[in-house]
Design a protein around this motif. Structure first.
Motif, PDB file in Angstrom:
ATOM      1  N   ARG A  21     -31.285   5.674   2.797  1.00 55.16           N
ATOM      2  CA  ARG A  21     -30.931   5.820   1.155  1.00 55.16           C
ATOM      3  C   ARG A  21     -29.410   5.337   1.218  1.00 55.16           C
ATOM      4  O   ARG A  21     -28.528   5.677   1.822  1.00 55.16           O
ATOM      5  CB  ARG A  21     -30.687   7.309   0.687  1.00 55.16           C
ATOM      6  N   ILE A  56     -28.567  -4.435   6.354  1.00 53.25           N
ATOM      7  CA  ILE A  56     -28.010  -4.143   7.559  1.00 53.25           C
ATOM      8  C   ILE A  56     -28.627  -2.630   7.888  1.00 53.25           C
ATOM      9  O   ILE A  56     -29.012  -2.287   8.846  1.00 53.25           O
ATOM     10  CB  ILE A  56     -26.590  -3.751   7.280  1.00 53.25           C
ATOM     11  N   ILE A  71     -25.898  -5.206   2.711  1.00 51.04           N
ATOM     12  CA  ILE A  71     -25.866  -3.979   3.166  1.00 51.04           C
ATOM     13  C   ILE A  71     -27.386  -3.527   3.217  1.00 51.04           C
ATOM     14  O   ILE A  71     -27.716  -2.671   4.134  1.00 51.04           O
ATOM     15  CB  ILE A  71     -25.286  -2.974   2.033  1.00 51.04           C
ATOM     16  N   GLY A  75     -29.816  14.271  10.017  1.00 47.80           N
ATOM     17  CA  GLY A  75     -29.833  12.808  10.077  1.00 47.80           C
ATOM     18  C   GLY A  75     -28.506  12.210  10.187  1.00 47.80           C
ATOM     19  O   GLY A  75     -27.495  12.902  10.759  1.00 47.80           O
ATOM     20  N   LYS A  76     -28.268  11.025   9.989  1.00 48.40           N
ATOM     21  CA  LYS A  76     -27.051  10.381  10.348  1.00 48.40           C
ATOM     22  C   LYS A  76     -26.453   9.779   9.003  1.00 48.40           C
ATOM     23  O   LYS A  76     -26.985   9.733   8.031  1.00 48.40           O
ATOM     24  CB  LYS A  76     -27.291   8.938  11.346  1.00 48.40           C
ATOM     25  N   TYR A  77     -25.162   9.806   9.051  1.00 48.54           N
ATOM     26  CA  TYR A  77     -24.587   9.089   7.868  1.00 48.54           C
ATOM     27  C   TYR A  77     -23.383   8.302   8.136  1.00 48.54           C
ATOM     28  O   TYR A  77     -22.801   8.144   9.306  1.00 48.54           O
ATOM     29  CB  TYR A  77     -23.901  10.781   7.262  1.00 48.54           C
ATOM     30  N   PHE A  78     -23.423   6.952   7.461  1.00 48.66           N
ATOM     31  CA  PHE A  78     -22.691   5.967   7.732  1.00 48.66           C
ATOM     32  C   PHE A  78     -21.814   5.723   6.396  1.00 48.66           C
ATOM     33  O   PHE A  78     -22.274   5.591   5.306  1.00 48.66           O
ATOM     34  CB  PHE A  78     -23.076   4.660   8.405  1.00 48.66           C
ATOM     35  N   TYR A  92     -27.323   6.938   4.333  1.00 44.85           N
ATOM     36  CA  TYR A  92     -28.134   8.222   4.824  1.00 44.85           C
ATOM     37  C   TYR A  92     -29.313   7.715   5.504  1.00 44.85           C
ATOM     38  O   TYR A  92     -30.075   7.201   4.735  1.00 44.85           O
ATOM     39  CB  TYR A  92     -28.183   9.173   3.862  1.00 44.85           C
ATOM     40  N   THR A 152     -32.434   9.490   7.800  1.00 43.31           N
ATOM     41  CA  THR A 152     -33.131  10.733   8.055  1.00 43.31           C
ATOM     42  C   THR A 152     -34.645  10.233   8.752  1.00 43.31           C
ATOM     43  O   THR A 152     -35.020   9.191   8.239  1.00 43.31           O
ATOM     44  CB  THR A 152     -33.408  11.619   6.769  1.00 43.31           C
TER      45      THR A 152
END
Lengths: 81, 81
Positions: free
Chosen positions: B76, B62, B59, B39-42, B6, B8
């Motif tokens: 996060r 990354i 991770i 925000g963005k979520y991957f 996550y 933000t």
């Protein structure tokens, strides 16, 4: 109180942005990454004293009608402090 | 195994997109919403048998170097199945 809304493309919809990130990471040597899907994340701060069932339904409605496009996207809501 | 990242904007950075969503929702009569931050979520799917401490560190790297811009964004990470 806060509400967290996570919006992702449905599994059946091609996620071009996610595929691009996957290719980029693999190109950088991160071979442990099999796939990446990208989505949106909204953190909604609610007005004081708005912790009611009515507000929860309002957030549900906002997520379905404004934040996500239910034709191609799924969403998930969490409530927290 | 999956990893969820996550991203933000930091609290001190103006979130113009979030402000726009806030104004739109208030204009639609959703007065219970005090503020929205976007925000963005991957969602990262990891290769089979990659549940190791080394992969967790990968991770982390990354997220810090590719998915988020640490100058203006916080991130996060959660691990799940």
């Amino acid at each position: 109180m806060k509400a967290y809304v996570y919006v992702t493309l449905k599994k059946t919809v091609l996620d071009a942005q996610g595929k691009t990130v996957t290719q980029a990471l693999r190109g950088m040597g991160h071979t442990a990454i099999a796939d990446v899907r990208q989505g949106k994340y909204f953190e909604l701060t609610l007005a004081e004293g708005s912790d009611s069932e009515a507000v929860r339904q309002e957030i549900e409605q906002i997520a379905a009608e404004v934040l996500a496009n239910p034709v191609i996207e799924d969403y998930r809501i969490e409530f927290g402090s």
